[in-house]
Design an enzyme around this catalytic site. Structure first.
Site, PDB file in Angstrom:
ATOM      1  N   ASN A 128       0.866  -1.183   0.000  1.00  0.00           N
ATOM      2  CA  ASN A 128       0.000   0.000   0.000  1.00  0.00           C
ATOM      3  C   ASN A 128       0.902   1.232   0.000  1.00  0.00           C
ATOM      4  O   ASN A 128       1.483   1.572   1.022  1.00  0.00           O
ATOM      5  CB  ASN A 128      -0.903  -0.029   1.247  1.00  0.00           C
ATOM      6  CG  ASN A 128      -1.743   1.238   1.376  1.00  0.00           C
ATOM      7  OD1 ASN A 128      -1.814   2.041   0.441  1.00  0.00           O
ATOM      8  ND2 ASN A 128      -2.367   1.414   2.527  1.00  0.00           N
ATOM      9  N   LYS A 153       0.078   4.251  -0.246  1.00  0.00           N
ATOM     10  CA  LYS A 153      -0.556   5.458   0.320  1.00  0.00           C
ATOM     11  C   LYS A 153      -0.323   6.631  -0.652  1.00  0.00           C
ATOM     12  O   LYS A 153      -0.298   6.408  -1.865  1.00  0.00           O
ATOM     13  CB  LYS A 153      -0.056   5.714   1.743  1.00  0.00           C
ATOM     14  CG  LYS A 153      -0.198   4.444   2.606  1.00  0.00           C
ATOM     15  CD  LYS A 153       0.013   4.638   4.069  1.00  0.00           C
ATOM     16  CE  LYS A 153      -0.172   3.304   4.786  1.00  0.00           C
ATOM     17  NZ  LYS A 153      -0.063   3.401   6.242  1.00  0.00           N
ATOM     18  N   HIS A 204      -9.634   1.262   5.110  1.00  0.00           N
ATOM     19  CA  HIS A 204      -8.319   1.445   5.734  1.00  0.00           C
ATOM     20  C   HIS A 204      -8.467   2.438   6.890  1.00  0.00           C
ATOM     21  O   HIS A 204      -9.239   3.400   6.802  1.00  0.00           O
ATOM     22  CB  HIS A 204      -7.306   1.959   4.709  1.00  0.00           C
ATOM     23  CG  HIS A 204      -5.909   1.960   5.241  1.00  0.00           C
ATOM     24  ND1 HIS A 204      -5.429   2.937   6.081  1.00  0.00           N
ATOM     25  CD2 HIS A 204      -4.905   1.070   5.087  1.00  0.00           C
ATOM     26  CE1 HIS A 204      -4.178   2.656   6.412  1.00  0.00           C
ATOM     27  NE2 HIS A 204      -3.836   1.519   5.825  1.00  0.00           N
ATOM     28  N   GLU A 207      -6.783   4.846   7.870  1.00  0.00           N
ATOM     29  CA  GLU A 207      -6.572   6.259   7.525  1.00  0.00           C
ATOM     30  C   GLU A 207      -7.820   6.844   6.874  1.00  0.00           C
ATOM     31  O   GLU A 207      -8.139   8.020   7.078  1.00  0.00           O
ATOM     32  CB  GLU A 207      -5.333   6.391   6.626  1.00  0.00           C
ATOM     33  CG  GLU A 207      -4.059   6.192   7.441  1.00  0.00           C
ATOM     34  CD  GLU A 207      -2.893   5.598   6.678  1.00  0.00           C
ATOM     35  OE1 GLU A 207      -2.888   5.610   5.435  1.00  0.00           O
ATOM     36  OE2 GLU A 207      -1.963   5.092   7.343  1.00  0.00           O
ATOM     37  N   GLU A 221      -5.173  -4.742  10.855  1.00  0.00           N
ATOM     38  CA  GLU A 221      -4.148  -3.715  11.045  1.00  0.00           C
ATOM     39  C   GLU A 221      -4.456  -2.949  12.330  1.00  0.00           C
ATOM     40  O   GLU A 221      -5.279  -2.013  12.314  1.00  0.00           O
ATOM     41  CB  GLU A 221      -4.158  -2.722   9.872  1.00  0.00           C
ATOM     42  CG  GLU A 221      -3.820  -3.340   8.541  1.00  0.00           C
ATOM     43  CD  GLU A 221      -3.273  -2.301   7.557  1.00  0.00           C
ATOM     44  OE1 GLU A 221      -2.145  -2.507   7.084  1.00  0.00           O
ATOM     45  OE2 GLU A 221      -3.935  -1.293   7.286  1.00  0.00           O
ATOM     46  N   GLY A 252       2.615   2.604  10.820  1.00  0.00           N
ATOM     47  CA  GLY A 252       3.548   3.719  10.638  1.00  0.00           C
ATOM     48  C   GLY A 252       4.299   4.124  11.897  1.00  0.00           C
ATOM     49  O   GLY A 252       4.930   5.176  11.937  1.00  0.00           O
ATOM     50  N   SER A 286       3.644  -1.851  10.552  1.00  0.00           N
ATOM     51  CA  SER A 286       5.095  -1.893  10.769  1.00  0.00           C
ATOM     52  C   SER A 286       5.729  -3.236  10.382  1.00  0.00           C
ATOM     53  O   SER A 286       6.672  -3.702  11.043  1.00  0.00           O
ATOM     54  CB  SER A 286       5.428  -1.505  12.213  1.00  0.00           C
ATOM     55  OG  SER A 286       5.008  -0.177  12.470  1.00  0.00           O
TER      56      SER A 286
HETATM   57  P1  13P Z   1       3.087   0.606   7.772  1.00  0.00           P
HETATM   58  O1  13P Z   1       3.597  -0.679   7.156  1.00  0.00           O
HETATM   59  O2  13P Z   1       3.793   1.822   7.277  1.00  0.00           O
HETATM   60  O3  13P Z   1       2.991   0.496   9.257  1.00  0.00           O
HETATM   61  O4  13P Z   1       1.568   0.775   7.233  1.00  0.00           O
HETATM   62  C1  13P Z   1       0.690  -0.282   7.326  1.00  0.00           C
HETATM   63  C2  13P Z   1      -0.523   0.041   6.528  1.00  0.00           C
HETATM   64  O5  13P Z   1      -1.293   0.918   6.877  1.00  0.00           O
HETATM   65  C3  13P Z   1      -0.733  -0.715   5.300  1.00  0.00           C
HETATM   66  O6  13P Z   1      -2.028  -0.498   4.812  1.00  0.00           O
END
Ligand code: 13P
Length: 249
Positions: free
Chosen positions: A9, A11, A95, A97, A165, A171, A210
């Site tokens: 992903n 983003k 997601h 976010e 997640e 992150g 992560s």
């Molecule tokens: P990270 O791997 O940067 O923690 O993000 C995970 C994520 O949100 C994947 O959709």
């Protein structure tokens, strides 16, 4: 038998030239048969270029979001039908976010899941608790509610993938402890089995939050974890490929 699925992903990262350079390197690394399902999920702007580069390869393409309505006055939005046009196979739904920054609720996430299935694409339904919810002992209650509402009127879950997640692991560099990830994945599996019978057994569950090349194996070897959804570490093709290799065992 569930084939592992590892997804990148991106983003809101990468211009079209950057996306092209990344994908050329990934295709080089992938060779003929990755032995694992690999999916790249770029920004909308890079989807056409990515679709063209990935079409002759076994690597799959996903969209980070899509509106469930087929068309209409939704300035700035892109529909499931429109991403389906581009050869996208997967759509991220809910997601964290999107839930947090764009105010998406469970009802909207459910409509996205149903629209994605309706167009013959596969939803990657993201679920997970915040740190406060975990500390308050409500992690499973939250995930169960997210699953229940998003899958409320789904009859046939063919293609559905669940991404667990935990929000506090995204992150932050602080991944979940593998036994905690396994415990949650096992509960999700039990819920899916109850809800969809034997078809629930085939639904793949990813861990996300992560994941890096140095910890990927710990997650990908868990019995109820069938893959990873990777953010930060997926932005470099070599690092992402190291994670894919961890899924191959
Ligand atoms: P990270 O791997 O940067 O923690 O993000 C995970 C994520 O949100 C994947 O959709």
């Amino acid at each position: 038998m569930r084939i592992p699925i590892v997804a990148a992903n991106w983003k809101m990262h990468k211009t079209i030239p950057e996306a092209r350079a990344y994908l050329k390197r990934l295709i080089e690394l992938a060779g003929q048969d990755p032995g694992v399902e690999v999916v790249v999920i770029p920004s909308f702007t890079a989807l056409p270029a990515a679709a063209a580069l990935l079409a002759p390869t076994p690597l799959g393409l996903g969209a980070q979001d899509a509106r469930p309505e087929s068309a209409g006055a939704y300035t700035g939005a892109v529909s499931v039908a429109q991403v389906a046009d581009l050869g996208v196979r997967y759509v991220l739904c809910g997601h964290s976010e999107r839930r947090k920054l764009f105010g998406e609720d469970d009802a909207l996430v459910g409509r996205k899941v149903r629209a994605t299935l309706h167009h013959g694409l596969a939803p990657i339904l993201c679920v997970g608790e915040t740190l406060d919810e975990r500390k308050g002992g409500r992690a499973w209650a939250v995930v169960e509610r997210q699953l229940g509402e998003a899958l409320a009127s789904v009859g046939d879950p063919d293609g559905l993938v669940i991404a667990y997640e935990p929000v506090w692991a995204i992150g932050t560099g602080v991944a979940a402890q593998p036994p905690a990830a396994q415990a949650m994945a096992a509960r999700i599996r039990g819920w899916l089995r109850k809800r969809f019978g034997s078809r629930g057994e085939a639904i793949r569950i990813q861990y996300g939050g992560s994941v890096r090349p140095d910890n990927a194996r710990e997650f990908l070897s868990l019995p109820d974890v069938d893959g990873a959804l990777v953010g930060g570490a997926s932005l470099d093709p070599d690092a992402f490929w190291a994670i894919v290799r961890a899924a191959r065992g």
